[in-house]
Scaffold this motif. Structure first.
Motif, mmCIF file in Angstrom:
data_model
loop_
_atom_site.group_PDB
_atom_site.id
_atom_site.type_symbol
_atom_site.label_atom_id
_atom_site.label_comp_id
_atom_site.label_asym_id
_atom_site.label_seq_id
_atom_site.Cartn_x
_atom_site.Cartn_y
_atom_site.Cartn_z
ATOM 1 N N UNK A 1 0.824 -1.200 0.000
ATOM 2 C CA UNK A 1 0.000 0.000 0.000
ATOM 3 C C UNK A 1 0.859 1.252 0.000
ATOM 4 N N UNK A 2 1.961 1.237 0.755
ATOM 5 C CA UNK A 2 2.857 2.387 0.768
ATOM 6 C C UNK A 2 3.482 2.649 -0.593
ATOM 7 N N UNK A 3 3.913 1.569 -1.273
ATOM 8 C CA UNK A 3 4.490 1.729 -2.612
ATOM 9 C C UNK A 3 3.444 2.228 -3.605
ATOM 10 N N UNK A 4 2.207 1.734 -3.471
ATOM 11 C CA UNK A 4 1.143 2.185 -4.362
ATOM 12 C C UNK A 4 0.840 3.658 -4.173
ATOM 13 N N UNK A 5 0.754 4.099 -2.922
ATOM 14 C CA UNK A 5 0.475 5.503 -2.646
ATOM 15 C C UNK A 5 1.639 6.380 -3.105
ATOM 16 N N UNK B 1 2.560 10.503 -5.440
ATOM 17 C CA UNK B 1 3.740 11.337 -5.234
ATOM 18 C C UNK B 1 4.637 11.315 -6.464
ATOM 19 N N UNK B 2 5.149 10.139 -6.836
ATOM 20 C CA UNK B 2 6.137 10.060 -7.914
ATOM 21 C C UNK B 2 5.531 10.382 -9.270
ATOM 22 N N UNK B 3 4.420 9.730 -9.627
ATOM 23 C CA UNK B 3 3.813 9.964 -10.937
ATOM 24 C C UNK B 3 3.329 11.397 -11.103
ATOM 25 N N UNK C 1 -7.522 8.442 2.393
ATOM 26 C CA UNK C 1 -6.458 7.608 2.919
ATOM 27 C C UNK C 1 -6.261 7.804 4.406
ATOM 28 N N UNK C 2 -6.320 9.074 4.853
ATOM 29 C CA UNK C 2 -6.155 9.335 6.269
ATOM 30 C C UNK C 2 -7.278 8.755 7.101
#
Length: 256
Positions: A174-178, A183-185, A248-249
């Motif tokens: 989930x962290x990598x997906x978020x 963030x990155x994209x 998400x929060x």
């Protein structure tokens, strides 16, 4: 801390929090004070050069008065720089971004109500909108969490993982997906469209938006190299991103 009494544990936590605040303040001071002093020296040099060149044409204090007025209006998100035919700071996409920053508690600080009626409406809007947003987010989280947990459950059963390892794998995924999706994209897209920004600045902006820090020191600008349609689409994308951040929060709070 298990052997300490409750009041002692609270005291240790408070002292640790204060130490973290002090350490962070010292690190920021060491990193940011030198460039701030350099900018201040450059500004003073520019003002001195301007006054030396045009001082005879200006009444005493006229430049300081003009700069004070410009800075005061800039603090409210109003700027007279650039082409006067550019879109207003309070056009519909900008107003939507402002309302999204209120309801997501991001608060970029790049614009603020100028009129007394606007400030009164902002108070009422936030007082009514924040509970409604939290209720909506709680409902969406209740519906989406089972769907998002299905891949993790399948992997845990297929690989015969223990519950602790399955939870760790799901948290990492989930962290990598978020991080990649929010963030990155977006940072890569912003970096490609905004010619005067760096990749680090774009990542910094996306992270500050996603985490609701919202310092407001970096925002996509309406530059001459950026098409107005792309600029407004970017603002609406930020609106959607702020709403997804709230989801998400709330999901994290629901799981806790």
């Amino acid at each position: 801390m298990g052997g300490l009494r409750p009041w002692a544990r609270y005291g240790v936590l408070i002292v640790g929090h204060l130490l973290a605040l002090g350490l962070g303040a010292m690190v920021f001071q060491a990193l940011e004070e030198p460039p701030a002093r350099r900018l201040q020296a450059e500004l003073r040099a520019e003002l001195a050069a301007f006054q030396a060149k045009y001082g005879a044409c200006l009444p005493p204090g006229a430049l300081e008065e003009l700069l004070g007025t410009a800075l005061a209006t800039q603090a409210h998100g109003v700027s007279s720089l650039g082409n006067s035919s550019e879109a207003s700071n309070w056009d519909l996409p900008s107003a939507l971004l402002f309302t999204a920053s209120i309801l997501s508690t991001t608060g970029y600080g790049h614009m603020a109500p100028l009129s007394a009626s606007g400030r009164a409406f902002c108070v009422v809007y936030a007082a009514l909108g924040l509970p409604a947003s939290l209720a909506l987010v709680a409902t969406l989280s209740h519906c989406l969490l089972p769907v998002l947990s299905c891949p993790g459950a399948w992997v845990a059963v297929h690989w015969q993982l223990s519950p602790a390892r399955a939870a760790l794998l799901q948290a990492v995924a989930l962290g990598l997906l978020v991080a990649s999706s929010f963030v990155l994209l977006p940072a890569l897209v912003l970096w490609g469209l905004q010619g005067d920004s760096s990749l680090l600045g774009a990542i910094y902006f996306c992270f500050s938006s996603l985490s609701t820090i919202g310092l407001g020191d970096f925002l996509p600008s309406h530059s001459h190299s950026l098409h107005p349609v792309i600029y407004h689409v970017g603002q609406l994308a930020l609106l959607g991103k702020s709403r997804l951040r709230v989801c998400g929060g709330s999901g994290k709070r629901s799981r806790d």
